[in-house]
Write an enzyme that holds these catalytic residues in place. Sequence first.
Site, PDB file in Angstrom:
ATOM      1  N   ASN A  62      22.433  16.635 -49.394  1.00 42.09           N
ATOM      2  CA  ASN A  62      22.757  17.874 -48.689  1.00 42.09           C
ATOM      3  C   ASN A  62      24.200  18.239 -48.988  1.00 42.09           C
ATOM      4  O   ASN A  62      25.104  17.465 -48.725  1.00 42.09           O
ATOM      5  CB  ASN A  62      22.563  17.661 -47.176  1.00 42.09           C
ATOM      6  CG  ASN A  62      22.597  18.975 -46.411  1.00 42.09           C
ATOM      7  OD1 ASN A  62      23.293  19.902 -46.793  1.00 42.09           O
ATOM      8  ND2 ASN A  62      21.870  19.035 -45.320  1.00 42.09           N
TER       9      ASN A  62
ATOM     10  N   CYS B 269      19.863  21.953 -46.483  1.00 49.23           N
ATOM     11  CA  CYS B 269      18.592  21.290 -46.200  1.00 49.23           C
ATOM     12  C   CYS B 269      17.421  22.255 -46.367  1.00 49.23           C
ATOM     13  O   CYS B 269      16.328  21.853 -46.761  1.00 49.23           O
ATOM     14  CB  CYS B 269      18.607  20.691 -44.800  1.00 49.23           C
ATOM     15  SG  CYS B 269      19.087  21.852 -43.514  1.00 49.23           S
TER      16      CYS B 269
END
Length: 1116
Positions: A201, A206
Amino acid sequence: MTIMTPAPIEQEDDEMIVPHSDISDNHQPMEVVAQAESVNALVNQPLEDPPPSRFTLQITNFSRLNTRKHYSEDFIVGGYRWRILIFPKGNNVDHLSMYLDVADSASLPYGWSRYAQFSLAVINQVHNKYSIRKDTQHQFNARESDWGFTSFMPLGELYDPSRGYLVNDTIVVEAEVAVRRVVDYWSYDSKKETGYVGLKNQGATCYMNSLLQTLFHIPYFRKAVYHMPTTENDMPSASIPLALQSLFYKLQCSDSSVATKELTKSFGWDTYDSFMQHDVQELNRVLCEKLEDKMKGTVVEGTIQQLFEGHHMNYIECINVDHKSTRKESFYDLQLDVKGCRDVYASFDKYVEVEQLEGDNKYHAEQYGLQDARKGVLFIDFPPVLQLQLKRFEYDFMRDTMVKINDRYEFPLQLDLDRENGKYLSPEADRSIRNLYTLHSVLVHSGGVHGGHYYAYIRPTLSDLWYKFDDERVTKEDLKKALEEQYGGEEELQQTNPGFNNTPFKFTKYSNAYMLVYIRESDKEKIICNVDEKDIAEHLRERLKREQEEKEHKKKEKAEAHLYTIIKVARDEDLAEQIGKDIYFDLVDHDKVKCFRIQKQITFNIFKEEVAKEFGIPVQFQRFWLWAKRQNHTYRPNRPLTPLEEAQSVGHLREVSNKVHNAELKLFLEVELGLGMKPIPPPEKTKEDILLFFKLYDPEKEELRYVGRLFVKSTGKPTDILAKLNEMAGYSPEDEIELFEEIKFEPNVMCERIDRKLTFRASQLEDGDIVCFQKAVPAERVDKFRYPDVPSFWDYLHNRLVVHFRSLERSKEDDFCLELSKLHTYDDVVERLAHQIGLDDPSKIRLTSHNCYSQQPKPQPIKYRAVDHLTDMLVHYNQTSDILYYEVLDIPLPELQGLKTLKVAFHHATKDEVTIHTIRLPKQSTVGDVLNDLNMKVELSHPNAELRMLEVFYHKIYKIFSPNEKIESINDQYWTLRVEEIPEEEKNLGPHDRLIHVYHFTKETSQNQMQIQNFGEPFFLVIHEGETLAEVRARVQKKLQVPDDDFSKWKFAFLSLGRPEYLQDSDIVSSRFQRRDVYGAWEQYLGLEHPDIAPKRAYAANQNRHGYEKPVKIYN
């Protein structure tokens, strides 16, 4: 969404999840719903993960809190003490900042850590469904003992009493915490446990990670990406196909999680974009359109359409007369209603629901007038891969805000779209195709409308095995987790607040399915195909091999780092070289001195021999001093090494001398010089001897330089060394000099005059201290110098900033530089700038900050007086720039900020010209207001002419704006906004007429592949039933006024999905176009093929004109 970064100084992003990066101080009491249970005894951490717990607190007199930070009472979850940390006025942002904090972090043993998944919420006390909740997960440790949201919610929204968050000056805050076993989190190997790896991430990516995993696990799609032509000379950061190929290959072959930075760079994103949470559906659409465009002219052209494109038919059917209007449209995904629907089938029922057009809402049928009618949608065909976007977010008109729909919504493992005798299918649908689908992936959104976390449940081979792809972590999951637990709705949670009735109560589940991907059973074998090495280009395999080798080399170096000590040696020569040039405060920049990499077990005496070889200083003439960081954050030589220490190993010496756990040992090498500048043994040092360093300041030249060091006796006085200092400075012995001690420079400068009558001990001078001296300035001459003494010069140095100003129109080159002060206010800066450029009214200047990552201006300018000081304008996350962009406005900035500015290109109907107009209107205005405003500025072909506004991008028309559309959301930065008169023939379309897109194009060959390149001005054309190409050609030539000689060379083609089908004069054009709407510009159009001979002259973003272009005029 977890962001493993320190809190930025400037935060423009709603979803940065960071430690609050502030030292805990003054715990503030607050009224809590119930007193937390006694935390005198800490319960041992259980072997199994404990259930999640909820803690609720009320804070009264919230708006009157005058402290920066506010802590809740401690509460226990999983045997650990926690508390909520709140910044009522924001942590250096205009948002409420809120974090979960380890309450006893200061007293925990060295090396402690704990892992928790948690959510924080501000409860809406009027309508609970508008409560704002955000969730994340974090590995808490000594360095990051708190974690959460710096921009939790806007302060303006929180403090607005009509919003319902602050009622009777009280807010209600909730924390739900689930403690997870640390060992499981850190030691877990996704590849080993599941055979798959996750994606890292970047900040708030995400949502992208979940989509990329879903696309990767559609093998047919992955294979098509691999077959897109790329070369070894391409750079992934500049090529979307190569970046995606590289990412997919790493997902396929790597043993650990894969980074996505190359891919986001190929998108043209900077780091700020990576911290912006976007919408999965939007990214899916944009990415697929990009790939579709990149695949044109390649062996995989049309893959996106083959996989994801379906078609439905919009129809209106009159009840009392024989008239039916139909329009075929394509889709790549379907948006299904969640609100009011119990499951996917109910949403499809609603999708094809028939609307009755009657009463005041009758349908105007051509030739029949107003008629009762039925309106609806039916599906012509479904794609092999069916993407269903669940409408979890809706606009609430009563509240004037977006809300998330967390209602329970079921979706089946197998979806039968032929149910009830094909109720969803149109009459022309091919009934031989069985539309039975099986669920492939479930994308989940956890959180509220203001942000949250995305992850995906996928079964890659459509077997019974489900996997959860949650950023870097991949786990095996059961069917219930992937399906039932993602339906949303409510569930019971045990209330753990002491003093309450601990009976279970229901609470809304904020984690639920947001996007579903189904694969048609009959296409399963084709879609879930084998992807092997031969599908992957050799240069891609070689690239990854090289990257792996580099990674292993760095890993080896890192693994061996514990065997070595880095020793940095500073000398007088370094101080003389740096002070007054690279640095002013302190003595040396250790990153610019000689560096030695020495095995730890080697004794220091042997290291001295290395120094002798390097510097030509015999061992017996070397004396080394240890540096020490003082409490005031300065770094000074502290004491010489003892003979006993020099006999030890360098590794041991580093450990005892350096409390900070790094591999560096910093030393100062003292070398005394005798006659002929030859080294001599260092003098014996007693406790009475103090080593002082001296800098000389010249107020006339405003220069500072290092002049040397001396040992002085602690009982001596400055008068004892005045003659020596004059000699070091090159002054005559009788010159009067003043002495100052340089004490510290951060956060504020401290530089004090030394009393020459006091002893050095009485003046609290010690080893490593710095004395700055200068010629005394007579009182009558003080005004002749900007900075007459050392303290004033220090203040100037501490606050000075040389700012490079660039015109926003020429953003790559400096216009000029101004020396400013960090303390300058917004008004100071624009006034100095206005003076520099000769502008009378500073309020007409608008400034824009610099993006340190993209090296471009930030998209949004600085609002009028929105920042306090110059430093606030120059900060971009944790970096500071020295660049500002400026523009001179025609009206003052405060006035402009209340308006929306749009740049529109007006195309005259009869005259051969395009005029550019800058329209400024109040932000709540509509497109209709823009057209009315323009109506008064332009010359129309006739008084009753009607205008429309189009969105044009890369020479294609993508949208006709509704007159009622608000202008505030319209972006003219990337699209061209074109205004034109609506031709009379378009207003009176016959029942069989078609309105089609007409674009100019050329064919280009790249990498042995034919590619279509559009150029020039796109336009609409009405074609009539039975009309031949010869007739259409004549009308086009008349419209464009192209000479016969040129026009005879033009070819006409029907283009669908980028493939030209050339037409003959006798061809019936209307037979090619079955659609009556004007949308779908990327699907079907009439192409005019001819050379693009025009000079490439842009009148707006991305637009160049065809060979018979109109002259451009710009009006601002």
